[in-house]
Design an enzyme around this catalytic site. Structure first.
Site, PDB file in Angstrom:
ATOM      1  N   LEU A 154      29.427  -3.961 -23.171  1.00  0.00           N
ATOM      2  CA  LEU A 154      28.733  -5.180 -22.757  1.00  0.00           C
ATOM      3  C   LEU A 154      29.488  -5.799 -21.589  1.00  0.00           C
ATOM      4  CD1 LEU A 154      26.503  -7.248 -23.787  1.00  0.00           C
ATOM      5  CD2 LEU A 154      28.335  -8.305 -25.106  1.00  0.00           C
ATOM      6  N   HIS A 155      28.902  -5.809 -20.424  1.00  0.00           N
ATOM      7  CA  HIS A 155      29.595  -6.437 -19.290  1.00  0.00           C
ATOM      8  C   HIS A 155      28.675  -6.899 -18.169  1.00  0.00           C
ATOM      9  CE1 HIS A 155      29.029  -2.373 -17.666  1.00  0.00           C
ATOM     10  NE2 HIS A 155      29.178  -2.908 -16.485  1.00  0.00           N
ATOM     11  N   ARG A 156      27.332  -6.711 -18.301  1.00  0.00           N
ATOM     12  CA  ARG A 156      26.428  -7.136 -17.223  1.00  0.00           C
ATOM     13  C   ARG A 156      26.555  -8.635 -17.031  1.00  0.00           C
ATOM     14  NH1 ARG A 156      24.974  -2.494 -16.231  1.00  0.00           N
ATOM     15  NH2 ARG A 156      26.035  -2.974 -14.302  1.00  0.00           N
TER      16      ARG A 156
END
Ligand code: UD1
Length: 365
Positions: free
Chosen positions: A206-208
């Protein structure tokens, strides 16, 4: 006369795309290849681990630009890359993917009259709020060779007025790397190290910016994770961006309550492939992981509203679930209960994309 090429990498998702090209090019004495690293990613876990795992040579040129706002980072790369190009007199620059290093180096090359090849061209999310979408569209507009991974890429490029003679459907270099390294990845000890059993955990990335830079969106996803971790362990190799936001948003205490959510440092390539290949389910907002899970046949739920890689949905194991907790939890529960979407490997994702690219380049130079 040798064909002088600069292969550009900058951020984590670039390394596994350039590695098979470097290997293939090394077998052709017609090429004189330099590897250039912009330094967009610089932590050992975001960069050096990948060089080691993929057997990439040390970069011939390192720009060391580091982090920054988009304009600042892109601009810095351009300034430094232009100096290199003026010295180098190259025939071709090859850029991969959709990160800031991709567009920055592409723009410098074409302005100096040097040919540009874009590997992984034509992908479109149709969401211009994603920085990567802007990088993709612009890089494709200025490239001389557009190497596409899936047929949707051709339609997208033709619609944007690209000359069909520049478009080549070659398959997926990232899958070349996956297939080349899968066997080695199987001996990774990461499951033991993290105390995990095959098929008894969920792997999460998860990093957007759209998910982690907006507190409300991050909290919504955490709500889903909280529910899921009540039934199965979730392993989360955390990206520095997400780590930073968790602290800024004061979400640390919330995480501590989730006893089956294991946050770990970013993993190297082989460990990460091993983790994916043994997971019961993968939850992600990454681009490349949608493709890797499709080839591995592992269920993937993509926590975004869209994908630029539609073949992973139409043919692969990927399902787009967006960022709403209710949907993420409902779809996860189906998979954990054994209701699985069957997928197949997309055309030309066969480990030979780099070979095809090199053949095309040799024919055209
Ligand atoms: C970049 C790519 C994204 C890709 C991601 C994979 C762009 C626009 N985005 O996003 O498409 O999915 O890489 O990892 O190019 N940081 C570190 N150490 C590092 C690198 C970054 O701590 O080695 C931190 C810094 O605080 C930095 C932040 O992460 O400001 C964001 O890094 P940046 O390279 O700007 O974008 P990513 O989010 O990594």
């Amino acid at each position: 006369m040798k064909i002088k090429i600069i292969n550009v990498v900058g951020a984590r998702p670039n390394f596994m795309k350039i590695a098979p090209l470097m290997t293939e090019m090394a077998t052709h004495p017609q090429f004189e290849v330099s590897l250039l690293h912009t330094g967009q990613h610089y932590d050992r876990s975001m960069s050096q681990f990948f060089f080691d795992d993929l057997g990439l040579p040390k970069p011939d040129i390192y720009l060391g630009v580091g982090s920054g706002r988009h304009g600042e980072q892109t601009g810095k790369i351009m300034v430094e890359f232009e100096k290199v190009m003026l010295d180098h007199k190259s025939d071709l620059v090859i850029v991969v993917g959709d990160v800031n290093s991709t567009i920055a180096c592409g723009l410098v090359a074409v302005k100096l009259g040097v040919k540009l090849a874009h590997v992984e061209a034509g992908l479109r999310s149709f969401d211009r709020s994603m920085p990567e979408e802007i990088n993709r569209i612009l890089t494709d507009q200025i490239s001389d060779f557009l190497f596409i991974t899936e047929k949707s890429g051709e339609e997208n490029l033709l619609r944007e007025g690209i000359d069909p003679g520049k478009i080549f459907f070659v398959g997926n270099v990232m899958i070349d790397s996956l297939l080349n390294h899968l066997q080695r990845a199987q001996s990774s000890k990461i499951l033991d190290e993290l105390n995990l059993k095959p098929q008894q955990f969920v792997a999460l990335t998860l990093h957007r910016p759209s998910n982690v830079d907006v507190r409300e969106n991050f909290v919504e996803i955490l709500k889903a994770l909280d529910e899921i971790q009540k039934t199965i362990t979730i392993v989360f190799p955390i990206h520095p961006r997400s780590q930073k936001r968790l602290q800024e948003f004061g979400l640390g205490a919330k995480l501590k309550e989730m006893t089956q959510l294991k946050i770990v440092d970013p993993l190297g390539y082989l460990d990460f492939i091993k983790l994916l290949s043994e997971a019961k389910l993968v939850l992600t907002d990454s681009g490349g992981i949608q493709e890797e899970t499709t080839v591995l046949g592992i269920p993937c739920l993509t926590m975004r509203e869209n994908t630029e890689r539609p073949v992973t949905v139409t043919q692969g194991t990927n399902i787009i679930v967006g960022g709403k907790a209710e949907v993420i939890v409902a779809e996860s529960k189906k998979i954990l209960a054994g209701i699985l979407k069957q997928g197949r490997r997309p055309d030309l994702w066969d480990g030979k994309a780099a070979e095809r690219i090199v053949k095309i380049l040799l024919k055209n130079f």
